[in-house]
Enzyme design. Structure first.
Site, PDB file in Angstrom:
ATOM      1  N   LYS A  13       0.825  -1.214   0.000  1.00 58.11           N
ATOM      2  CA  LYS A  13       0.000   0.000   0.000  1.00 58.11           C
ATOM      3  C   LYS A  13       0.853   1.256   0.000  1.00 58.11           C
ATOM      4  O   LYS A  13       0.574   2.194  -0.728  1.00 58.11           O
ATOM      5  CB  LYS A  13      -0.894   0.047   1.248  1.00 58.11           C
ATOM      6  N   ARG A  87     -10.175   1.017   9.050  1.00 55.03           N
ATOM      7  CA  ARG A  87      -9.679  -0.331   9.292  1.00 55.03           C
ATOM      8  C   ARG A  87     -10.703  -1.199  10.016  1.00 55.03           C
ATOM      9  O   ARG A  87     -10.445  -2.371  10.243  1.00 55.03           O
ATOM     10  CB  ARG A  87      -8.440  -0.248  10.176  1.00 55.03           C
ATOM     11  N   ARG A 126      11.077  -6.770   5.059  1.00 53.15           N
ATOM     12  CA  ARG A 126      11.015  -5.358   5.446  1.00 53.15           C
ATOM     13  C   ARG A 126      11.536  -5.176   6.871  1.00 53.15           C
ATOM     14  O   ARG A 126      12.184  -4.178   7.171  1.00 53.15           O
ATOM     15  CB  ARG A 126       9.569  -4.857   5.346  1.00 53.15           C
ATOM     16  N   ARG A 132      11.381  -1.606  11.682  1.00 52.35           N
ATOM     17  CA  ARG A 132      10.140  -1.098  12.256  1.00 52.35           C
ATOM     18  C   ARG A 132       9.779  -1.935  13.460  1.00 52.35           C
ATOM     19  O   ARG A 132       9.798  -3.157  13.387  1.00 52.35           O
ATOM     20  CB  ARG A 132       9.015  -1.167  11.203  1.00 52.35           C
ATOM     21  N   ARG A 143      -1.095  -8.624  13.213  1.00 44.98           N
ATOM     22  CA  ARG A 143      -1.632  -7.641  12.253  1.00 44.98           C
ATOM     23  C   ARG A 143      -2.409  -8.336  11.138  1.00 44.98           C
ATOM     24  O   ARG A 143      -3.438  -7.842  10.687  1.00 44.98           O
ATOM     25  CB  ARG A 143      -0.510  -6.778  11.700  1.00 44.98           C
TER      26      ARG A 143
HETATM   27  P1  ADP Z   1       0.592  -1.941   7.859  1.00 40.84           P
HETATM   28  O1  ADP Z   1       0.238  -1.662   6.429  1.00 40.84           O
HETATM   29  O2  ADP Z   1       1.831  -2.746   7.999  1.00 40.84           O
HETATM   30  O3  ADP Z   1      -0.568  -2.444   8.672  1.00 40.84           O
HETATM   31  P2  ADP Z   1       0.379   0.824   8.756  1.00 40.84           P
HETATM   32  O4  ADP Z   1       1.484   1.789   8.661  1.00 40.84           O
HETATM   33  O5  ADP Z   1      -0.820   1.044   7.892  1.00 40.84           O
HETATM   34  O6  ADP Z   1       1.042  -0.582   8.509  1.00 40.84           O
HETATM   35  O7  ADP Z   1      -0.137   0.732  10.280  1.00 40.84           O
HETATM   36  C1  ADP Z   1       0.732   0.434  11.337  1.00 40.84           C
HETATM   37  C2  ADP Z   1      -0.034   0.317  12.657  1.00 40.84           C
HETATM   38  O8  ADP Z   1      -0.661   1.574  12.970  1.00 40.84           O
HETATM   39  C3  ADP Z   1      -1.172  -0.691  12.668  1.00 40.84           C
HETATM   40  O9  ADP Z   1      -0.722  -2.002  12.929  1.00 40.84           O
HETATM   41  C4  ADP Z   1      -2.040  -0.135  13.810  1.00 40.84           C
HETATM   42  O10 ADP Z   1      -1.494  -0.471  15.063  1.00 40.84           O
HETATM   43  C5  ADP Z   1      -1.903   1.363  13.641  1.00 40.84           C
HETATM   44  N1  ADP Z   1      -2.995   1.914  12.794  1.00 40.84           N
HETATM   45  C6  ADP Z   1      -2.894   2.377  11.538  1.00 40.84           C
HETATM   46  N2  ADP Z   1      -4.080   2.782  11.055  1.00 40.84           N
HETATM   47  C7  ADP Z   1      -4.983   2.572  12.045  1.00 40.84           C
HETATM   48  C8  ADP Z   1      -6.394   2.757  12.174  1.00 40.84           C
HETATM   49  N3  ADP Z   1      -7.131   3.236  11.164  1.00 40.84           N
HETATM   50  N4  ADP Z   1      -6.977   2.425  13.350  1.00 40.84           N
HETATM   51  C9  ADP Z   1      -6.261   1.924  14.360  1.00 40.84           C
HETATM   52  N5  ADP Z   1      -4.937   1.707  14.308  1.00 40.84           N
HETATM   53  C10 ADP Z   1      -4.292   2.017  13.166  1.00 40.84           C
END
Ligand code: ADP
Length: 185
Positions: A13, A87, A126, A132, A143
């Protein structure tokens, strides 16, 4: 254009959103980046880290205001690309309410699909490259599970609105981007 981008962790993404926002000239709103950007040593940052470092979703009382505030900023008035939000179905409903209050609507929901064995391989790679905090075996599993149980229903929610276009994210990045461009027209 207002676009929601949905895909499991590791689907690519971030890469594709970077390219798409450049092509369309709209801002890229990544809730993951916004949350990781919270100062880690601040009281709020400690709360945020306690969720994201373990692969758990941050609570809506933290995430929703961050997103609605950002969506109200001047550069988002002409459209934006939402990455990592909504999400959960609750977040999708809250987003719809907020959009309706402003007489806005979503144009398309892009669903980036990748088989889970490919996802796990990409995420572990990654983890080695980017260091990270949430790219460990355990948090990756958490996740992916959260995606399956909480985020996949968001796709059903948007299917009912006929907004979803699915993209095969297992191809190489250039091919995936080509498919995305076709989908957004
Ligand atoms: P990935 O694509 O690996 O899931 P992101 O950068 O999109 O990584 O998100 C990393 C973390 O940030 C998620 O695992 C979650 O803990 C938090 N997060 C991101 N977006 C949301 C959301 N909309 N609601 C709740 N937590 C979120």
């Amino acid at each position: 254009m207002r676009i929601v981008f949905i895909g499991p962790p590791g689907a690519g993404k971030g890469t594709q959103c970077g390219r798409l926002t450049e092509r369309l000239g709209i801002p890229h709103l990544s809730t993951g980046e916004m949350l990781r950007g919270t100062e880690r040593n601040s009281p709020l940052g400690k709360i945020v880290a306690s969720y994201i470092d373990h692969g758990r979703l941050a609570p809506d009382y933290l995430v929703l205001p961050i997103v609605t505030q950002r969506l109200s900023e001047a550069d988002c008035l002409g459209g934006c690309l939402l990455d990592g939000f909504p999400r959960t179905v609750n977040q999708a409903e809250k987003l719809d309410q907020f959009l309706a209050e402003n007489a806005w609507k979503l144009d398309v929901v892009l669903n980036l699909t990748v088989p889970s064995e490919v996802l796990i391989a990409r995420l572990l790679q990654r983890a080695e490259q980017e260091n990270r905090a949430d790219d460990t075996d355990e948090t990756i599993a958490a996740r992916l599970e959260i995606f399956r149980t909480q985020t996949a229903p968001v796709l059903d929610y948007y299917q009912q609105q006929k907004l979803v276009k699915s993209i095969d994210g297992s191809k190489n990045p250039d091919e995936v981007f080509e498919l995305i461009c076709q989908a957004v027209g």
